[in-house]
Every structure is written in C-alpha cells, then in structure tokens.
Write a protein that holds these residues in place. Sequence first.
Motif, mmCIF file in Angstrom:
data_model
loop_
_atom_site.group_PDB
_atom_site.id
_atom_site.type_symbol
_atom_site.label_atom_id
_atom_site.label_comp_id
_atom_site.label_asym_id
_atom_site.label_seq_id
_atom_site.Cartn_x
_atom_site.Cartn_y
_atom_site.Cartn_z
ATOM 1 N N ASP A 113 7.954 0.301 7.924
ATOM 2 C CA ASP A 113 8.538 -0.748 7.077
ATOM 3 C C ASP A 113 8.855 -0.213 5.681
ATOM 4 N N ASP A 114 8.213 0.869 5.294
ATOM 5 C CA ASP A 114 8.376 1.388 3.937
ATOM 6 C C ASP A 114 8.856 2.840 3.871
ATOM 7 N N TYR B 154 9.119 6.595 -0.686
ATOM 8 C CA TYR B 154 8.615 5.245 -0.481
ATOM 9 C C TYR B 154 9.757 4.288 -0.764
ATOM 10 N N MET C 260 0.859 -1.172 0.000
ATOM 11 C CA MET C 260 0.000 0.000 0.000
ATOM 12 C C MET C 260 0.897 1.223 0.000
ATOM 13 N N THR D 275 -10.788 -3.647 5.404
ATOM 14 C CA THR D 275 -9.832 -2.949 6.261
ATOM 15 C C THR D 275 -8.519 -3.726 6.281
ATOM 16 N N PHE D 276 -7.448 -3.048 6.611
ATOM 17 C CA PHE D 276 -6.157 -3.695 6.745
ATOM 18 C C PHE D 276 -5.271 -2.815 7.606
ATOM 19 N N SER D 277 -4.201 -3.400 8.087
ATOM 20 C CA SER D 277 -3.205 -2.667 8.876
ATOM 21 C C SER D 277 -1.870 -2.748 8.156
ATOM 22 N N THR D 278 -1.052 -1.743 8.354
ATOM 23 C CA THR D 278 0.278 -1.732 7.776
ATOM 24 C C THR D 278 1.220 -0.980 8.705
ATOM 25 N N LYS D 279 2.493 -1.316 8.652
ATOM 26 C CA LYS D 279 3.509 -0.605 9.427
ATOM 27 C C LYS D 279 4.180 0.385 8.493
ATOM 28 N N LEU D 280 3.934 1.668 8.702
ATOM 29 C CA LEU D 280 4.522 2.695 7.835
ATOM 30 C C LEU D 280 6.041 2.700 7.907
ATOM 31 N N THR E 270 -3.448 7.915 1.721
ATOM 32 C CA THR E 270 -3.113 6.878 0.746
ATOM 33 C C THR E 270 -2.897 7.510 -0.626
ATOM 34 N N GLY F 216 9.542 0.831 -0.021
ATOM 35 C CA GLY F 216 9.067 -0.540 -0.109
ATOM 36 C C GLY F 216 9.146 -1.078 -1.522
#
Length: 160
Positions: free
Chosen positions: A47-48, A14, A1, A40-45, A62, A16
């Motif tokens: 990480d990217d 970015y 994402m 819905t979803f979760s992400t670790k910002l 987004t 990632g």
Amino acid sequence: MLFIISTDDIALDYLGSVCDYRGSFDKDEWYEIPPHKIITFSTKLNDDYVFIPKDNFYNIRTADFTFVRNEWFIERSINEKMMSLISYGNMLYDNTVQVPFPLPQQNAYSFEKNMIADFMEKFDFDGSNSNNSVTIHSNQAYVEINGDKVKSLYGNNILD
C-alpha cells in the motif's frame, strides 16, 4: 508506519501519506505504553511501496522510534525555559549595544544572533542525548518478493 526497504543498494521510496508533525512535543502528544504491554499491528507494505519487477531479495525493517521516560519532559521543559531566557538576553543586547567601529562583513568571528542556542543545540540541550530516551527500530527481515505478483496502489510498472 514507515519502513526501510532495500534491495541491491536500491532503497524503495515511501509513497504513503506523511503527517507533518510540528507539535510542541508536550507530554499529551505522546502515546504512553505501560510496562510489559505488548503492542502488535499488521500493515500491507504494497500500500505504501512499489516493489521492483521479478524476484528480488529485500531487507526490511522499521524506521527509528524514540521512547522517553517522564523525566525527559521535565529536562526538556527546564532546558527550553533556560534557552528562552538566554535568547531574550541576546535580543536585549542586539537592540541596545552600540559599536563605535565598523564590524567586518563576514569572517569566522562574526556574531550570530542565537550563537548560544546554536552551541547548546549541538550538545542536545533538549535532552535527546540523555539516559531518559532511547531510539529503537525492529530487527531486519530478509525476504524474497516477486514484484510482478504484488499488486500496488500505484501500479506495478515502475519503468514507465
């Protein structure tokens, strides 16, 4: 994402992975979301992205996403077939027409190979400017993040 993250007129890069999606955009390459379905979803910002050291306020949203109706695929198919016929016609004339006089090297009126296709693309012949698609993104969040306290996959010292 993919997210758009900025602070004080600085956009974070970015870092990632990116999928080079050169698909044909056929219907089977899209995800279908049924009406009233919530996803819905979760992400670790972190990480990217690498956040700037110290406390900073960030604007986060987004990237843009395109949603289309079934009719968009029909429109696109019709327009692609029409353009292939027009392009084929241009190729025939490119190879068979003899010009009895020299053409100018380069000027505003020089012939371009796919002049009609280029013209049509400027007016979204692929259906991207129709009522059958919409581009959206999330609301923007404004948050304070201390870059010294965020662990990144890429290291926190971005000034090295």
